[in-house]
Design a protein around this motif. Structure first.
Motif, mmCIF file in Angstrom:
data_model
loop_
_atom_site.group_PDB
_atom_site.id
_atom_site.type_symbol
_atom_site.label_atom_id
_atom_site.label_comp_id
_atom_site.label_asym_id
_atom_site.label_seq_id
_atom_site.Cartn_x
_atom_site.Cartn_y
_atom_site.Cartn_z
ATOM 1 N N LEU A 185 0.825 -1.214 0.000
ATOM 2 C CA LEU A 185 0.000 0.000 0.000
ATOM 3 C C LEU A 185 0.855 1.259 0.000
ATOM 4 N N ILE A 186 2.106 1.113 0.474
ATOM 5 C CA ILE A 186 2.924 2.306 0.674
ATOM 6 C C ILE A 186 3.115 3.118 -0.615
ATOM 7 N N LEU A 189 -0.189 4.939 -1.284
ATOM 8 C CA LEU A 189 -0.454 5.993 -0.297
ATOM 9 C C LEU A 189 0.521 7.148 -0.457
ATOM 10 N N LEU A 217 -0.649 9.504 -2.876
ATOM 11 C CA LEU A 217 -1.765 10.311 -2.374
ATOM 12 C C LEU A 217 -1.306 11.355 -1.352
ATOM 13 N N PHE A 218 -0.475 10.921 -0.407
ATOM 14 C CA PHE A 218 -0.142 11.802 0.727
ATOM 15 C C PHE A 218 1.271 12.368 0.643
ATOM 16 N N THR A 247 2.073 10.064 4.887
ATOM 17 C CA THR A 247 1.923 8.661 4.521
ATOM 18 C C THR A 247 2.248 7.748 5.696
ATOM 19 N N ALA A 284 -0.688 7.652 7.763
ATOM 20 C CA ALA A 284 -1.737 6.866 7.097
ATOM 21 C C ALA A 284 -1.489 5.371 7.297
ATOM 22 N N ILE A 285 -0.238 4.960 7.190
ATOM 23 C CA ILE A 285 0.080 3.532 7.373
ATOM 24 C C ILE A 285 -0.227 3.093 8.804
ATOM 25 N N ILE A 306 -3.873 2.602 9.294
ATOM 26 C CA ILE A 306 -4.370 1.339 8.727
ATOM 27 C C ILE A 306 -4.036 0.170 9.651
#
Lengths: 249, 261
Positions: free
Chosen positions: A107-108, A111, A114-115, A121, A124-125, A128
Motif C-alpha cells: 500500500l505504501i 499511499l 496520495l499523501f 503517509t 496513514a500507514i 491502517i
C-alpha cells in the motif's frame, strides 16, 4: 537495590541472556563490526549520539501516536456504525477484512502518491495498522452485554443513543483495551517500516541511511530503541487492559 | 385510560407460535390464554418449565408479541407503557451493570428516562431493601441475595404502574430464597404495586400472591385460577398453617397431573 534487581532479573532474564549470548558470540567469533556489532557498542552509540537519535525518535513517535489515535477512532467509529445498522455492517465488514489482508508494504507506494513521501503517509500507514483491531474488537465488544441488560433497557424504553452510551460502550471497554494493546505495540513498528521504505524522516529513515553507510551500530541502535519503546507501550497498555477488565468486566 | 374491565393487565385470547424447522405451522407455545390482573393485585403465574409463563410475562413487558390475541396494560399497548417507563422489571438475570455502584445501578432508570435523579428516593429504596452502607459497592462485591435486592430496588425506583418479576430469586439457594420472599412480601406490602410474578415454586406463589394462576405445558394453557385466602400482612408462620400445606399439596399435584394418573 537487591529488592529492585531481583524482580528485574526474574522478569527479564530471557532478554538479558539473549544480550549476553549476542555479546559472547560476536567477541568469540571475531566478526567484523560492520557485519555484527557488539550490543555494548550499540548501546554506547545510542548514549553518545542522543542529539542524533532523539529528534528522529520524536518524529517517529509523533507519527505513531497520531496514527494510533486516528486508527483507533476510525475503527471505533465504524464499529459503532456496524452496531447501529445492519446495512452498514454488511457493507463495512467485508471491505475492512479485504483491506486488512492486503500487505501494508504494497500500500505504501499508492499511499505515497496520495499523501506524498513524508510524514502524512507514515501516519496513514499506522492508521491502517491500528484500525483493524479497533474495528474488530469494538464490533465484538459493543455486543458483549451483561446478561439481561438489553431486555432491561428495552423495557425502560431506552433510545438507541442511550443504549449506546449507557450500555454498549461501557460494556465494550475491556475489548477496546485489548485493541489498544495490540495497536500500541504495532503502531511504532508500522511507522518505522513506512519511514524505512520511503526514506523520509524519523528512526526508519535513519535506519535506512545507516544501513547504506554500513553504520551497523547506528542501524541496530534505531531498532533497539523502537523495540524497547514498543515493549514499554505494550506493557503500559496491558495495565490499562487489566484496569478496564476490573472496572467494566 | 383502562380497558373495559378496568384491569391493570389484560391478556386476551393470547396465542404464541414459535417457528421450528420442518414444522410449517410452528410450535404452539401458548394456546388462547386469557388473564386479567386488577390494579393493586399480586398475581403469581405458576407452572412447570416450558409452559410459556415467561413468554406471557415478556409479552406483557413488550419484549415479545402474541401471534394472535391482545395484550393491554392499563388499556394501552406494552410499547406505549414502556416508552413512559411504566414497567418495573426484575428477572432471574439480575442485569446489574458491573461498572456502576449499587447507587448508580438503582439510579439507572432515572437516567434512561432522562429524568433528574431523585437521590432521596434512591436512599429510601436502599433502606427499604436493607442495603444501607453498600451504596458505593460494585455488584461483583455483593452476594447473590444482595444483587437481587438491588434488582428489586431498581425495579421500584420509578414507582412503576406494573411490576413484572420472572423468577427473581431462581438462582439463589433455598435458605436465601425463602428469606428474600419474606423481604419481598414486606416491600410489596408497603408499595402495593400491581404485580405479575412468574415462578415454578409453589410455596413462593402461595406466600406472596393474592391469586395463583396455574398453567400446564405443551401448549401453555390456564388450568386453574384460585384466590389465596391468607390475610395480609402475612407473617412467616402462615407457611406452617394446615391450610397452607393443603393448598401447597394440591398445587403440587396440579403441576404434575400425569404423575398422578
Amino acid at each position: 537495590m537487591d529488592r529492585l534487581l531481583r524482580p528485574f532479573i526474574r522478569d527479564w532474564w530471557g532478554i538479558l541472556l539473549l544480550l549476553l549470548a549476542w555479546q559472547a558470540w560476536v567477541v568469540l567469533s571475531g566478526l567484523n563490526a560492520i557485519v555484527m556489532p557488539r550490543p555494548l557498542d550499540v548501546v554506547a552509540d545510542i548514549a553518545t549520539n542522543l542529539p542524533v537519535y532523539l529528534p528522529a525518535l520524536g518524529i517517529s513517535l509523533a507519527a505513531a501516536a497520531f496514527g494510533l489515535v486516528g486508527g483507533f477512532m476510525l475503527g471505533l467509529g465504524l464499529g459503532i456504525l456496524t452496531w447501529a445498522s445492519t446495512i452498514a455492517a454488511g457493507m463495512l465488514t467485508p471491505v475492512t477484512v479485504l483491506f486488512s489482508s492486503v500487505p501494508v508494504v504494497t500500500l505504501i507506494p499508492i499511499l505515497a502518491r496520495l499523501f506524498g513521501y513524508g510524514p502524512g503517509t507514515v501516519v496513514a500507514i499506522t492508521v491502517i495498522i491500528s484500525f483493524f483491531p479497533a474495528f474488530v474488537f469494538s464490533s465484538a465488544g459493543l455486543r458483549a452485554l451483561p446478561p439481561g441488560s438489553a431486555d432491561l433497557f428495552r423495557v425502560l424504553g431506552a433510545s438507541r443513543w442511550r443504549v449506546l452510551t449507557s450500555l454498549a460502550l461501557p460494556a465494550a471497554m475491556p475489548n477496546l483495551a485489548v485493541a489498544l494493546r495490540i495497536g500500541a505495540a504495532h503502531a511504532l513498528l508500522a511507522a518505522m517500516v513506512a519511514e524505512y521504505l520511503m526514506g523520509s524522516s524519523g528512526l526508519g529513515a535513519m535506519f535506512a541511511a545507516a544501513k547504506s553507510e554500513l553504520n551497523t551500530e547506528r542501524a541496530l541502535g534505531a531498532s533497539l530503541i523502537v523495540a524497547a519503546i514498543s515493549l514499554t507501550l505494550y506493557l503500559l497498555s496491558l495495565r490499562v487492559e487489566h484496569w478496564a477488565r476490573a472496572r467494566y468486566g | 385510560m383502562s380497558g373495559p374491565s378496568g384491569a391493570a393487565i389484560a391478556l386476551h385470547d393470547v396465542t404464541r407460535r414459535f417457528p421450528l424447522k420442518g414444522v410449517p405451522e410452528g410450535v404452539l407455545a401458548l394456546d388462547r390464554v386469557t388473564l386479567d390482573v386488577q390494579p393493586g393485585e399480586f398475581v403469581a403465574l405458576l407452572g412447570p418449565s416450558g409452559c410459556g409463563k415467561s413468554t406471557l410475562l415478556r409479552m406483557t413487558a413488550g419484549l415479545d408479541t402474541p401471534s394472535t390475541g391482545t395484550v393491554r396494560v392499563g388499556g394501552e399497548t406494552p410499547a406505549a407503557v414502556a416508552a413512559r417507563q411504566g414497567f418495573g422489571v426484575a428477572f432471574q438475570d439480575h442485569a446489574l451493570l458491573p461498572w456502576l455502584t449499587v447507587r448508580d445501578n438503582i439510579a439507572l432508570p432515572f437516567r434512561v428516562a432522562g429524568k433528574p435523579v431523585n437521590q432521596g428516593r434512591i436512599a429510601a429504596l436502599i433502606a427499604l431493601v436493607k442495603l444501607t452502607g453498600f451504596e458505593e459497592a460494585f455488584p461483583r462485591n455483593l452476594s447473590g441475595g444482595m444483587r437481587q435486592r438491588v434488582n428489586i430496588a431498581r425495579a421500584l425506583v420509578l414507582q412503576p404502574e406494573v411490576l413484572l418479576l420472572d423468577e427473581p430469586f431462581g438462582a439463589l439457594d433455598a435458605v436465601t430464597r425463602r428469606h428474600m420472599n419474606l423481604e419481598l412480601q414486606r416491600i410489596w406490602t408497603e408499595t402495593r404495586t400491581t404485580t405479575l410474578l412468574v415462578t415454578h415454586a409453589v410455596e413462593e406463589a402461595l406466600f406472596l400472591a393474592d391469586r395463583i394462576v396455574v398453567m400446564t405445558g405443551r401448549p401453555g394453557r390456564v388450568a386453574q385460577d384460585l384466590p389465596v385466602p391468607f390475610a395480609r400482612p402475612r407473617p412467616v408462620e402462615v407457611m406452617r398453617e394446615e391450610r397452607f400445606h393443603e393448598m401447597q399439596d394440591s398445587l403440587v399435584l396440579a403441576l404434575e397431573p400425569e404423575a398422578h394418573d
